[in-house]
Scaffold this active site. Structure first.
Site, PDB file in Angstrom:
ATOM      1  N   ASP A 101      -6.033   6.262   0.347  1.00  0.00           N
ATOM      2  CA  ASP A 101      -5.842   5.167  -0.152  1.00  0.00           C
ATOM      3  C   ASP A 101      -7.505   3.810   1.005  1.00  0.00           C
ATOM      4  O   ASP A 101      -8.098   4.682   1.124  1.00  0.00           O
ATOM      5  CB  ASP A 101      -4.562   4.091   1.159  1.00  0.00           C
ATOM      6  CG  ASP A 101      -4.876   2.522   0.963  1.00  0.00           C
ATOM      7  OD1 ASP A 101      -4.230   2.088  -0.100  1.00  0.00           O
ATOM      8  OD2 ASP A 101      -5.495   1.554   1.830  1.00  0.00           O
TER       9      ASP A 101
ATOM     10  N   HIS B 266       0.721  -1.155  -0.107  1.00  0.00           N
ATOM     11  CA  HIS B 266      -0.155  -0.077   0.085  1.00  0.00           C
ATOM     12  C   HIS B 266       0.984   1.649  -0.082  1.00  0.00           C
ATOM     13  O   HIS B 266       0.315   1.816  -0.423  1.00  0.00           O
ATOM     14  CB  HIS B 266      -0.959   0.164   0.999  1.00  0.00           C
ATOM     15  CG  HIS B 266      -2.214  -0.641   0.511  1.00  0.00           C
ATOM     16  ND1 HIS B 266      -3.683  -0.644   0.922  1.00  0.00           N
ATOM     17  CD2 HIS B 266      -2.262  -2.417   1.413  1.00  0.00           C
ATOM     18  CE1 HIS B 266      -4.473  -1.759   0.461  1.00  0.00           C
ATOM     19  NE2 HIS B 266      -3.541  -2.288   0.772  1.00  0.00           N
TER      20      HIS B 266
END
Ligand code: UDP
Length: 477
Positions: A116, A16
């Site tokens: 995100d 991520h």
């Protein structure tokens, strides 16, 4: 006007943080000096993750780019959580007041906030501040189509996916077998499911979704999203396929031991096995893999991690090979195999000409790294959205051979099945040959996409223009 800044909100974890940072850096490269980056660093919940994040930040800060890291104060992490996706979503939610405080006091105009996947609760903050908001989707367009479709599926499918009749209808994808839905949605009583439905709904509210894929890789899913078929005809946010975004580190001064071992092997002769940042095996499964590899007769490089230590959360440990492997295995295979018991430089390994196939957990970063080098795969999904990725790699993209994974037995794979899949992947079978051919086509497509004039290059350019034009002055700045 001062240079507008793009606020990135990543979560931790190799797949991520690095992916979002790298996208941000690409954006800067496209925008010239027109944009800067501000990265909000959410305090990591474990020492292991905190150390990983700190190492990445040190490297970025040393690179001299116009990137500012703002560390958010530590928060009390939730203690009553059930699933990891729930935990991450909730810890982000608790950070909302800190995110608001930082964005409101930024000294420059804000071009946009890029969240995100797990940070969509922060849309409330950015909406309140009237700042354009984007999601950075670290996975692929197939998974994005699934997520956008999920709120409607929630109403249409009253039973667990595995109990439904027929396939799951996701526009842009071939019929999705219920056995291929992402792990977090397999149990509707688990808060992970509720959070996924929530995130899917909120994705549709954003100003744009940046996705780590290329138009050439997933035309059908991208078209279905764009024409509103995944959001029941409602307007879908603009999608920016800017990938493959792969974070390449500078080559090390000394080649890694795995790479030195590969130097002694002939081209395309080695099957790599590696299972992401979270993949590990206990002895019964490790022994099956060992038998399967031994019987396949192929050369192998096997990155094997052991189960987490007691109290060590979900982090795999370095493998104790004496405990995990069958007696005499290392000795019998020493001339054709290497078992590496800790983190390995996967990107460098996949770049090596000796690697001819990849048995992967199918994390999307790993999949893209494999395609970047034209290496066909045999996906062995373990967690997160990897079952859906495996379906995408095999049934949509045709770059992988299918392997039977027993989802009801903790994703167990029998030795004979691994042997079959490795032989198919590395040997002369029709399925393997097609996957190899297709992977080479995708290699060219990936590289063309990010070159000047390519589709991802153009998407990045249009994103950078949209961000620049949308810049707003917030609060006191
Ligand atoms: N990786 C690596 N060495 C390892 C295991 C993983 O370099 O031993 C890297 C891999 O190259 C990829 C990332 O970690 O860049 C894993 O991301 P992915 O999305 O594939 O899976 P996740 O870890 O998020 O499940």
């Amino acid at each position: 006007m001062a240079t507008p800044t793009v606020v990135l909100v990543p979560v931790w974890g190799a797949g991520h943080l690095m992916s979002l940072l790298d996208s941000g850096k690409r954006l800067l490269a496209r925008a010239g000096r027109a944009l800067s980056l501000t990265v909000l660093v959410i305090s990591a919940p474990t020492e292991h993750l905190a150390a990983e994040v700190a190492a990445h930040i040190r490297r970025e800060e040393a690179s001299g780019l116009d990137v500012r890291f703002v560390h958010l104060p530590a928060v009390e992490p939730p203690t009553d959580w059930v699933g990891i996706e729930e935990f991450v979503s909730r810890i982000v939610q608790v950070n909302a007041p800190h995110v608001r405080a930082v964005i409101s006091s930024l000294p420059s105009p804000v071009a946009g906030v890029v969240l995100d996947f797990f940070c969509t609760t922060l849309l409330d903050v950015s909406r309140d501040l009237a700042v354009p908001t984007y999601v950075y989707f670290t996975s692929n367009a197939a998974m994005l189509a699934f997520m956008l479709r999920l709120p409607a599926l929630h109403e249409e499918v009253p039973v667990e996916f595995e109990e439904m009749e027929g396939a799951v209808d996701v526009p842009g994808l071939p019929p999705l077998p219920p056995s291929s839905v992402p792990t977090p949605v397999t149990d509707k009583k688990n808060p992970n499911y509720t959070w996924f439905v929530y995130h899917g709904r909120r994705f549709a509210e954003t100003d744009g979704i940046i996705v780590n894929t290329a138009a050439e890789l997933e035309q059908s899913a991208l078209a279905a999203i764009a024409n509103g078929r995944c959001t029941r005809g409602a307007r879908a946010p603009k999608v920016y396929p800017i990938g493959p975004v792969i974070s390449f580190a500078p080559p090390p001064e000394q080649p890694h031991e795995c790479v030195r071992w590969l130097d002694a092997q002939s081209p395309a002769s080695v099957v790599l096995l590696c299972f992401g940042s979270g993949g590990f095996f206990a002895a019964p499964q490790a022994r099956e893999i060992a038998h399967g590899l031994e019987r396949s007769g192929h050369r192998f490089l096997w990155v094997l991690r052991g189960p987490p230590a007691p109290g060590g959360g979900r982090h795999p440990t370095d493998a104790n090979l004496a405990e995990l492997l069958p007696d005499g295995f290392l000795d019998r295979t020493k001339d054709r195999g290497l078992v590496w018991p800790t983190w390995a430089p996967q990107k460098e390994i996949l770049a090596h000409a000796a690697v001819g196939g990849f048995v992967t957990h199918g994390g999307w970063n790993s999949s893209l790294e494999s395609l970047w080098h034209g290496v066909p795969m045999a996906p062995w999904p373990l967690y997160a959205e990897q079952h859906t990725n495996a379906f995408t790699l095999v049934a949509v993209m045709g770059v992988a051979v299918a392997m039977k994974v027993d989802r009801k037995r903790d994703n167990f794979v029998e030795a004979v099945e691994l042997e079959r899949a490795v032989k198919e992947l590395m040997g002369g079978g029709e399925e393997g040959r097609k996957a190899r051919e297709k992977a080479m086509e995708m290699k060219a497509a990936c590289r063309n996409a990010v070159e000047e004039g390519g589709s991802s290059y153009a998407a990045l350019q249009s994103l950078s223009e949209a961000l620049y034009k949308g810049a707003v002055v917030v609060g006191t700045n």
